[in-house]
Design a protein around this motif. Structure first.
Motif, PDB file in Angstrom:
ATOM      1  N   LYS A  47       0.452  -0.996  -0.108  1.00 25.11           N
ATOM      2  CA  LYS A  47      -0.346   0.305  -0.224  1.00 25.11           C
ATOM      3  C   LYS A  47       0.664   1.525  -0.057  1.00 25.11           C
ATOM      4  O   LYS A  47       0.278   2.046   0.455  1.00 25.11           O
ATOM      5  N   VAL A  48       2.055   1.275  -0.802  1.00 26.39           N
ATOM      6  CA  VAL A  48       2.784   2.499  -0.865  1.00 26.39           C
ATOM      7  C   VAL A  48       3.501   2.506  -2.198  1.00 26.39           C
ATOM      8  O   VAL A  48       3.244   1.064  -2.533  1.00 26.39           O
ATOM      9  N   THR A  49       3.399   3.936  -2.416  1.00 26.65           N
ATOM     10  CA  THR A  49       3.600   4.037  -4.362  1.00 26.65           C
ATOM     11  C   THR A  49       4.484   4.800  -4.110  1.00 26.65           C
ATOM     12  O   THR A  49       5.093   5.720  -3.437  1.00 26.65           O
ATOM     13  N   PRO A  50       5.903   4.349  -5.295  1.00 27.65           N
ATOM     14  CA  PRO A  50       7.077   5.312  -4.926  1.00 27.65           C
ATOM     15  C   PRO A  50       6.717   6.493  -5.855  1.00 27.65           C
ATOM     16  O   PRO A  50       5.705   6.089  -6.397  1.00 27.65           O
ATOM     17  N   THR A  51       7.909   7.437  -5.615  1.00 30.70           N
ATOM     18  CA  THR A  51       8.063   9.009  -6.128  1.00 30.70           C
ATOM     19  C   THR A  51       8.967   8.566  -7.072  1.00 30.70           C
ATOM     20  O   THR A  51       9.008   8.979  -7.918  1.00 30.70           O
ATOM     21  N   GLU A  52       9.153   7.533  -7.401  1.00 28.70           N
ATOM     22  CA  GLU A  52      10.370   7.057  -7.929  1.00 28.70           C
ATOM     23  C   GLU A  52      11.488   5.926  -8.062  1.00 28.70           C
ATOM     24  O   GLU A  52      11.367   5.171  -7.013  1.00 28.70           O
ATOM     25  N   VAL A  53      11.628   5.599  -9.367  1.00 28.87           N
ATOM     26  CA  VAL A  53      11.484   4.221  -9.720  1.00 28.87           C
ATOM     27  C   VAL A  53      13.041   3.893 -10.379  1.00 28.87           C
ATOM     28  O   VAL A  53      12.995   4.559 -11.146  1.00 28.87           O
ATOM     29  N   VAL A  54      14.118   3.489  -9.795  1.00 31.41           N
ATOM     30  CA  VAL A  54      15.485   3.168 -10.416  1.00 31.41           C
ATOM     31  C   VAL A  54      15.833   1.743 -11.115  1.00 31.41           C
ATOM     32  O   VAL A  54      15.485   0.803 -10.206  1.00 31.41           O
TER      33      VAL A  54
END
Length: 239
Positions: free
Chosen positions: A138-145
């Motif tokens: 239930k967490v959405t990242p703001t950055e994905v590498v």
């Protein structure tokens, strides 16, 4: 007395260890040793025998497959939320002599978010990894590498359109280094036999790594000199 007015008896939840020949303490120690140290099933068998417990290595394998998912599931409520910067990459392992892809997501604090064993390196596998992680945590990242694999842009645009997708040389070094921890653990094994057993073991490794890195709040006694052992004891009581 009318049958409809008879008091009902409340049955206690059945322990996951019910019906096993050995007590929960022995089973949990065997599973913990296998995950924590670079041991084969035969190594665990020998260590138990030195302590007067005669268990076949095949039984140890069955305990590992049965109880890793149960212990990890029992721990989920004590898991810390991952940070909002995720590193995603694939590595390779052999399963029954055939190469398989292992998708892994790790946050900037070193928490392993999720792992997925797949026979394909495609959008469907990447989508499944992200979907599981997003729905479970239930967490959405703001950055994905990620690396420059072509499957990621479309999957991220579909599932996490608000996240900044960062692709840059060396940017994914943290997860590349973390892959080596998994490879080091798999080295003493005599081969992974099926995709299902490989998924359980690799997910179990991730669970143990997260425990050791402090990404769970499980034991009331945080001053324990053996926090991982204390955590497994607590989790055994929960299942």
């Amino acid at each position: 007395m009318n049958s409809s007015t008879r008091p009902r008896t409340c049955s206690l939840p059945k322990s996951a260890f019910a019906g096993f020949r050995f007590p929960a303490e022995v089973i949990v120690v065997a599973v913990r040793w296998y995950l924590r140290f670079n041991l084969s099933y035969r190594d665990v068998e020998e260590l138990l025998l030195e302590r007067g417990v005669e268990v076949d290595h095949v039984t140890v394998f069955r305990w590992v497959q049965r109880f890793i998912p149960l212990l990890a599931d029992a721990a989920r409520f004590g898991r810390h939320s991952p940070s909002d910067r995720w590193f995603v990459d694939e590595t390779y392992v052999k399963v029954h002599g055939v190469w398989r892809y292992v998708y892994r997501a790790v946050d900037q604090q070193g928490q392993i978010i999720d792992v997925l064993v797949s026979d394909r390196r495609d959008a469907a596998a990447a989508r499944k990894l992200f979907h599981r992680a997003l729905s479970t945590l239930k967490v959405t990242p703001t950055e994905v590498v990620t690396d420059a694999a072509a499957v990621y842009p479309a999957v991220l645009e579909e599932l996490i359109p608000s996240a900044w997708h960062h692709v840059e040389r060396y940017a994914n070094n943290p997860i590349e280094a973390d892959h080596s921890q998994l490879k080091h653990r798999l080295r003493p094994m005599r081969g992974l036999r099926t995709d299902k057993t490989a998924q359980v073991i690799i997910a179990g490794h991730a669970f143990m790594q997260n425990l050791r890195r402090g990404h769970y709040e499980l034991t009331a006694d945080s001053s324990s000199a053996l926090p991982v052992a204390a955590a497994f004891t607590e989790l055994a009581q929960a299942i």
